[in-house]
Motif scaffolding. Structure first.
Motif, mmCIF file in Angstrom:
data_model
loop_
_atom_site.group_PDB
_atom_site.id
_atom_site.type_symbol
_atom_site.label_atom_id
_atom_site.label_comp_id
_atom_site.label_asym_id
_atom_site.label_seq_id
_atom_site.Cartn_x
_atom_site.Cartn_y
_atom_site.Cartn_z
ATOM 1 N N SER A 98 22.038 25.256 0.300
ATOM 2 C CA SER A 98 22.001 26.457 1.133
ATOM 3 C C SER A 98 23.407 26.953 1.473
ATOM 4 C CB SER A 98 21.205 26.206 2.417
ATOM 5 O OG SER A 98 21.884 25.309 3.253
ATOM 6 N N ARG A 99 24.355 26.038 1.581
ATOM 7 C CA ARG A 99 25.743 26.444 1.821
ATOM 8 C C ARG A 99 26.322 27.163 0.605
ATOM 9 N NH1 ARG A 99 29.539 23.230 1.937
ATOM 10 N NH2 ARG A 99 30.939 24.569 3.064
ATOM 11 N N GLY A 100 25.847 26.810 -0.577
ATOM 12 C CA GLY A 100 26.320 27.433 -1.805
ATOM 13 C C GLY A 100 25.577 28.701 -2.153
ATOM 14 N N LYS A 101 24.909 29.288 -1.173
ATOM 15 C CA LYS A 101 24.181 30.549 -1.335
ATOM 16 C C LYS A 101 22.999 30.441 -2.301
ATOM 17 C CE LYS A 101 27.857 33.590 0.131
ATOM 18 N NZ LYS A 101 28.690 32.604 0.694
ATOM 19 N N TRP A 102 22.407 29.266 -2.377
ATOM 20 C CA TRP A 102 21.155 29.108 -3.097
ATOM 21 C C TRP A 102 20.043 29.432 -2.122
ATOM 22 C CZ3 TRP A 102 20.326 26.058 -7.871
ATOM 23 C CH2 TRP A 102 21.495 25.877 -8.581
ATOM 24 N N ARG A 103 18.911 29.824 -2.634
ATOM 25 C CA ARG A 103 17.800 30.097 -1.732
ATOM 26 C C ARG A 103 16.575 29.303 -2.175
ATOM 27 N NH1 ARG A 103 14.386 35.349 -2.910
ATOM 28 N NH2 ARG A 103 14.475 35.324 -5.154
ATOM 29 N N GLN A 104 15.784 28.943 -1.199
ATOM 30 C CA GLN A 104 14.575 28.185 -1.478
ATOM 31 C C GLN A 104 13.485 29.145 -1.905
ATOM 32 O OE1 GLN A 104 13.424 25.391 1.525
ATOM 33 N NE2 GLN A 104 11.307 25.395 0.850
ATOM 34 N N LEU A 105 12.901 28.875 -3.075
ATOM 35 C CA LEU A 105 11.859 29.754 -3.596
ATOM 36 C C LEU A 105 10.459 29.303 -3.220
ATOM 37 C CD1 LEU A 105 13.092 30.414 -7.237
ATOM 38 C CD2 LEU A 105 13.277 31.898 -5.263
ATOM 39 N N ASP A 106 10.235 27.992 -3.239
ATOM 40 C CA ASP A 106 8.872 27.527 -3.070
ATOM 41 C C ASP A 106 8.866 26.060 -2.674
ATOM 42 O OD1 ASP A 106 6.132 27.623 -3.052
ATOM 43 O OD2 ASP A 106 5.887 27.867 -5.215
ATOM 44 N N VAL A 107 7.708 25.593 -2.263
ATOM 45 C CA VAL A 107 7.455 24.182 -1.992
ATOM 46 C C VAL A 107 6.294 23.779 -2.884
ATOM 47 C CG1 VAL A 107 6.744 22.504 -0.261
ATOM 48 C CG2 VAL A 107 8.259 24.368 0.374
ATOM 49 N N VAL A 108 6.471 22.691 -3.633
ATOM 50 C CA VAL A 108 5.466 22.256 -4.593
ATOM 51 C C VAL A 108 5.113 20.800 -4.312
ATOM 52 C CG1 VAL A 108 4.931 21.990 -7.044
ATOM 53 C CG2 VAL A 108 6.466 23.792 -6.315
ATOM 54 N N ILE A 109 3.834 20.474 -4.382
ATOM 55 C CA ILE A 109 3.371 19.097 -4.209
ATOM 56 C C ILE A 109 2.911 18.594 -5.567
ATOM 57 C CG2 ILE A 109 1.677 17.619 -3.077
ATOM 58 C CD1 ILE A 109 1.611 19.700 -0.821
ATOM 59 N N ALA A 110 3.519 17.501 -6.021
ATOM 60 C CA ALA A 110 3.165 16.933 -7.321
ATOM 61 C C ALA A 110 3.574 15.466 -7.363
ATOM 62 C CB ALA A 110 3.850 17.700 -8.443
ATOM 63 N N ASP A 111 3.001 14.727 -8.320
ATOM 64 C CA ASP A 111 3.313 13.302 -8.458
ATOM 65 C C ASP A 111 4.726 13.064 -8.972
ATOM 66 O OD1 ASP A 111 0.873 12.342 -7.563
ATOM 67 O OD2 ASP A 111 -0.056 12.568 -9.528
ATOM 68 N N LYS A 112 5.147 13.860 -9.951
ATOM 69 C CA LYS A 112 6.463 13.691 -10.571
ATOM 70 C C LYS A 112 7.149 15.044 -10.666
ATOM 71 C CE LYS A 112 5.142 9.716 -13.312
ATOM 72 N NZ LYS A 112 5.078 9.130 -14.625
ATOM 73 N N GLU A 113 8.445 15.004 -10.961
ATOM 74 C CA GLU A 113 9.211 16.248 -11.044
ATOM 75 C C GLU A 113 8.715 17.134 -12.179
ATOM 76 O OE1 GLU A 113 13.822 17.829 -11.235
ATOM 77 O OE2 GLU A 113 13.427 15.694 -10.929
ATOM 78 N N ASP A 114 8.301 16.541 -13.291
ATOM 79 C CA ASP A 114 7.784 17.343 -14.405
ATOM 80 C C ASP A 114 6.531 18.118 -13.997
ATOM 81 O OD1 ASP A 114 9.806 16.344 -15.953
ATOM 82 O OD2 ASP A 114 8.573 14.801 -16.904
ATOM 83 N N ALA A 115 5.646 17.447 -13.280
ATOM 84 C CA ALA A 115 4.425 18.117 -12.817
ATOM 85 C C ALA A 115 4.764 19.201 -11.793
ATOM 86 C CB ALA A 115 3.460 17.106 -12.215
ATOM 87 N N ALA A 116 5.765 18.946 -10.949
ATOM 88 C CA ALA A 116 6.191 19.956 -9.977
ATOM 89 C C ALA A 116 6.754 21.179 -10.693
ATOM 90 C CB ALA A 116 7.225 19.370 -9.026
ATOM 91 N N GLU A 117 7.559 20.951 -11.727
ATOM 92 C CA GLU A 117 8.091 22.073 -12.500
ATOM 93 C C GLU A 117 6.963 22.864 -13.135
ATOM 94 O OE1 GLU A 117 10.961 20.780 -15.352
ATOM 95 O OE2 GLU A 117 12.302 19.987 -13.828
ATOM 96 N N HIS A 118 5.998 22.172 -13.711
ATOM 97 C CA HIS A 118 4.882 22.855 -14.361
ATOM 98 C C HIS A 118 4.110 23.712 -13.360
ATOM 99 C CE1 HIS A 118 1.744 23.552 -17.304
ATOM 100 N NE2 HIS A 118 0.851 23.189 -16.387
ATOM 101 N N ARG A 119 3.776 23.141 -12.197
ATOM 102 C CA ARG A 119 3.038 23.888 -11.187
ATOM 103 C C ARG A 119 3.824 25.086 -10.675
ATOM 104 N NH1 ARG A 119 0.026 19.518 -7.255
ATOM 105 N NH2 ARG A 119 -1.413 18.794 -8.842
ATOM 106 N N PHE A 120 5.110 24.855 -10.411
ATOM 107 C CA PHE A 120 5.921 25.954 -9.887
ATOM 108 C C PHE A 120 6.016 27.088 -10.884
ATOM 109 C CE2 PHE A 120 10.081 28.001 -10.019
ATOM 110 C CZ PHE A 120 9.982 28.752 -8.862
#
Length: 176
Positions: A98-120
């Motif tokens: 957030s300090r680097g001017k990134w913004r939060q797009l979404d919150v995702v619930i998943a078992d693993k990061e790959d599944a979170a990426e897929h859902r998002f």
């Protein structure tokens, strides 16, 4: 189930060209951040958090030593600091983004990061496709247009319904 927050590189960077730069931050306890606190901070390029961690740990150890606390108590206090580091590692990462001017797009619930990426990306691409295909889409992040331009629909306020207003006050200016 783990919760991930999705961050985009800049407010204007949340488009199809920047998807490879999106960052997924898992919320929860980070074991390696607890075991190797400063190395974990270096690995994740959290420079300011590393500096803060070093200052806090050194000041904490010096204060405990000057108070005459035994070595075993200092060791257990450092273990508690390490556990706190493991608990707050994801918050430090989000704070740095957030300090680097990134913004939060979404919150995702998943078992693993790959599944979170897929859902998002499944949800996000549907939203992007709907907005890109609609010529009259309005950015809901800004204030509504209020300028008076002849011939534009948004210049005129909507008419009041003939049957009255639905709600607590059926007549504008009526008694309460």
């Amino acid at each position: 189930m783990p919760v991930y927050t999705v961050h985009a590189p800049s407010p204007a960077g949340a488009d199809l060209r920047a998807t490879d730069r999106f960052v997924f931050v898992r919320d929860g306890f980070h074991f390696w951040a607890m075991i190797f606190g400063p190395l974990w901070l270096l690995w994740n390029r959290l420079w300011l958090a590393l500096l803060g961690w070093l200052v806090v740990v050194i000041a904490f150890n010096v204060a405990l030593s000057s108070l005459g606390v035994g070595r075993s108590s200092i060791f257990y206090a450092n273990v508690i600091v390490a556990i706190l580091m493991g608990l707050e590692a994801s918050s430090l990462r989000r704070w740095t983004l957030s300090r680097g001017k990134w913004r939060q797009l979404d919150v995702v619930i998943a078992d693993k990061e790959d599944a979170a990426e897929h859902r998002f990306f499944e949800r996000w691409s549907q939203k992007q496709q709907g907005i890109a295909g609609d010529q009259w889409a309005v950015d809901r992040g800004g204030p509504p247009p209020t300028r008076s331009v002849p011939g534009q629909q948004f210049s005129n306020p909507p008419p009041i319904p003939a049957g009255g207003i639905i709600g607590l006050f059926p007549e504008p200016g009526g008694s309460r």
